[in-house]
Design an enzyme around this catalytic site. Sequence first.
Site, mmCIF file in Angstrom:
data_model
loop_
_atom_site.group_PDB
_atom_site.id
_atom_site.type_symbol
_atom_site.label_atom_id
_atom_site.label_comp_id
_atom_site.label_asym_id
_atom_site.label_seq_id
_atom_site.Cartn_x
_atom_site.Cartn_y
_atom_site.Cartn_z
ATOM 1 N N LYS A 171 0.825 -1.222 0.000
ATOM 2 C CA LYS A 171 0.000 0.000 0.000
ATOM 3 C C LYS A 171 0.852 1.263 0.000
ATOM 4 C CE LYS A 171 -4.184 -1.963 1.973
ATOM 5 N NZ LYS A 171 -3.708 -3.311 2.372
HETATM 6 O O1 LIG Z 1 -5.204 -4.032 -0.260
HETATM 7 C C1 LIG Z 1 -5.666 -4.929 0.447
HETATM 8 O O2 LIG Z 1 -5.326 -6.093 0.293
HETATM 9 C C2 LIG Z 1 -6.754 -4.597 1.375
HETATM 10 C C3 LIG Z 1 -7.596 -3.578 0.991
HETATM 11 C C4 LIG Z 1 -8.802 -3.389 1.667
HETATM 12 O O3 LIG Z 1 -9.632 -2.576 1.288
HETATM 13 N N1 LIG Z 1 -9.069 -4.170 2.748
HETATM 14 C C5 LIG Z 1 -8.213 -5.145 3.184
HETATM 15 O O4 LIG Z 1 -8.548 -5.831 4.146
HETATM 16 N N2 LIG Z 1 -7.015 -5.327 2.548
HETATM 17 C C6 LIG Z 1 -6.022 -6.301 3.061
HETATM 18 O O5 LIG Z 1 -6.546 -7.617 2.903
HETATM 19 C C7 LIG Z 1 -6.261 -8.423 4.037
HETATM 20 C C8 LIG Z 1 -7.564 -8.864 4.674
HETATM 21 O O6 LIG Z 1 -7.337 -9.782 5.690
HETATM 22 P P1 LIG Z 1 -8.510 -10.644 6.360
HETATM 23 O O7 LIG Z 1 -9.510 -9.675 6.874
HETATM 24 O O8 LIG Z 1 -7.809 -11.392 7.441
HETATM 25 O O9 LIG Z 1 -9.063 -11.557 5.284
HETATM 26 C C9 LIG Z 1 -5.377 -7.579 4.946
HETATM 27 O O10 LIG Z 1 -4.027 -7.866 4.633
HETATM 28 C C10 LIG Z 1 -5.701 -6.155 4.554
HETATM 29 O O11 LIG Z 1 -4.613 -5.279 4.731
#
Ligand SMILES: O=C(O)c1cc(=O)[nH]c(=O)n1[C@@H]1O[C@H](COP(=O)(O)O)[C@@H](O)[C@H]1O
EC number: 4.1.1.23
Length: 280
Positions: free
Chosen positions: A96
């Site tokens: 990011k």
């Molecule tokens: O860019 C990302 O991957 C991301 C964007 C977003 O809007 N929301 C989001 O949750 N993420 C990333 O996606 C992952 C979600 O993780 P879980 O919630 O454990 O499935 C994390 O690493 C967040 O940083």
Amino acid sequence: MTPFGQRLADALGRRGPLCVGIDPHPGLLTAWGLGDDVDGLARFSELCVEAFGDTVAVVKPQVAFFEAYGSAGLAVLERTIADLGEAGALVLADAKRGDIGSTMDAYARTWLSDGSALRSDAVTVSPYLGFGSLAPALDLAAGTGRGVFVLAATSNPEGAQFQRARLDDGRTVAQVVVDECAARNSVARTDGAAQLGSVGVVVGATLTEAPDLSDLHGPILMPGVGAQGGTADDVRRLAGDHLRAVVPNVSRDVLRAGPSVADLRAAVARTLDGFAFLMN
Ligand SMILES: O=C(O)c1cc(=O)[nH]c(=O)n1[C@@H]1O[C@H](COP(=O)(O)O)[C@@H](O)[C@H]1O
């Protein structure tokens, strides 16, 4: 190198439409019987590589959890990225990044240049400093056959404060991000490149409404499935007519099945079953 969008379409076709995150939360390290230290981080990552490297289309190491352990953590990340690539997965570094153009150039070299120890197939970037500030990353990715995923409408509830704000022309900020990415992908298409462009957007699976994705012609990463409350039905609803471009991301919901590699692989298979509709 074959453009990222084309490599991604191929990987999704062969391995199924899923991105699994490597998010070594301290709580997960403990749950896996590992220490909250660099050795624990390294073992966690090795198990993830073993479980996902040869089966999952895209694996997304969350860079923050590696940086938290300093240079030793980054060394683990370097190894993990290389091992995942060797096992055949596409690696999306979730860093990011976003900064003024001249600094963005250094971030771009870190994640997207052939010579970098942290080179990945794609990287996540933040457009908060203006879409144009991302040019060094978008240009380098295009030159090295790599990809960029730009945050458009994120999965966290706070995201709406800025992302749903409207410009003078009535478009939301999220829509402007999607439209700028679409413009980048259409340039690539007139050059005769892939059907799926290499500039993707991030759209959270937790949203009630997605920006208009009709002209994007690029991949749509949808995180927020599972731990954040998003479901496969939400992905289906938000994807609309763009099923083949959508890549749901699941991190904790799969990782909680560890540390057994067999259990992690079973969790991936179960998750993929739920997204079978994306392959139609
Ligand atoms: O860019 C990302 O991957 C991301 C964007 C977003 O809007 N929301 C989001 O949750 N993420 C990333 O996606 C992952 C979600 O993780 P879980 O919630 O454990 O499935 C994390 O690493 C967040 O940083």
